[in-house]
Design a protein around this motif. Structure first.
Motif, short mmCIF file in Angstrom:
data_model
loop_
_atom_site.label_atom_id
_atom_site.label_comp_id
_atom_site.label_asym_id
_atom_site.label_seq_id
_atom_site.Cartn_x
_atom_site.Cartn_y
_atom_site.Cartn_z
N ASP A 77 0.82 -1.21 0.00
CA ASP A 77 0.00 0.00 0.00
C ASP A 77 0.85 1.26 0.00
N ARG A 103 -2.17 -5.53 -1.86
CA ARG A 103 -2.36 -4.10 -2.18
C ARG A 103 -3.83 -3.76 -1.98
N ASP A 105 -4.71 -0.58 -1.42
CA ASP A 105 -4.75 0.81 -1.88
C ASP A 105 -5.16 0.82 -3.35
N PHE A 106 -6.19 1.58 -3.70
CA PHE A 106 -6.69 1.56 -5.08
C PHE A 106 -5.95 2.52 -6.01
N ARG A 107 -5.03 3.32 -5.49
CA ARG A 107 -4.27 4.22 -6.37
C ARG A 107 -3.42 3.40 -7.34
N THR A 108 -3.24 3.93 -8.54
CA THR A 108 -2.41 3.26 -9.53
C THR A 108 -1.17 4.10 -9.80
N GLY A 113 0.69 0.30 -13.83
CA GLY A 113 -0.19 -0.60 -13.10
C GLY A 113 -0.34 -0.20 -11.65
N MET A 114 -0.59 -1.20 -10.81
CA MET A 114 -0.87 -0.95 -9.40
C MET A 114 0.39 -0.67 -8.58
N ASP A 120 6.04 -5.76 -8.94
CA ASP A 120 5.04 -6.62 -9.57
C ASP A 120 5.66 -7.90 -10.11
N PHE A 128 -5.78 -8.23 -3.44
CA PHE A 128 -6.26 -6.88 -3.18
C PHE A 128 -7.07 -6.76 -1.89
#
Length: 141
Positions: A77, A103, A105-108, A113-114, A120, A128
């Motif tokens: 996160d 992760r 946390d929804f921020r990219t 990507g994430m 990654d 998630f």
């Protein structure tokens, strides 16, 4: 599921929210029967410890536990992954350890990507939410 595999939780541990989330994650994985190592409970990484020049103790202790662990469960996160967590992931990857990411946390990071592509690509799987992490444990262990 092979619950004899030792799990090291890597993640930020500098705020009350982070500490509480790490404990919640530890409890969920431990309830599945895995032995879990949570650095915030074992390394005494506090301002006082750092002022007492015991950083080497904290570092060496965590390295030894990563070496002894089978799986690194990394909290990913934040706007970017915590720098200590990123180091632990890289070290574990170089040692051939299984790496699971979490992760929430929804921020990219835009087109990347994430999370950073190096994080990654180091992970065997990324979930998630905590139920997703537990599914990864069922699938990979």
């Amino acid at each position: 599921m092979d619950t004899s595999k030792k799990v090291y939780i890597a993640g930020p541990l500098f705020s009350e929210g982070e500490l509480d989330f790490n404990k919640k994650l530890r409890d969920a994985v431990a309830q599945k029967g895995f032995p879990v190592y949570l650095p915030q409970e074992h390394t005494e990484d506090t301002v006082d410890m750092r002022h007492e020049h015991k950083q080497n103790y904290i570092f060496q202790n965590n390295v030894e536990i990563i070496d002894d662990s089978d799986i690194i469960l990394a909290v990913l996160d934040g706007a970017d992954v915590d720098s200590g967590t990123a180091w632990e992931i890289g070290y574990a990857y170089a040692k051939g350890k299984m790496i699971f990411g979490l992760r929430t946390d929804f921020r990219t990071m835009g087109s990347e990507g994430m999370v950073n592509l190096m994080i990654d690509q180091s992970a065997d799987a990324i979930a998630f939410d905590i139920p997703g992490v537990l599914e990864i444990f069922e699938q990979y262990t």
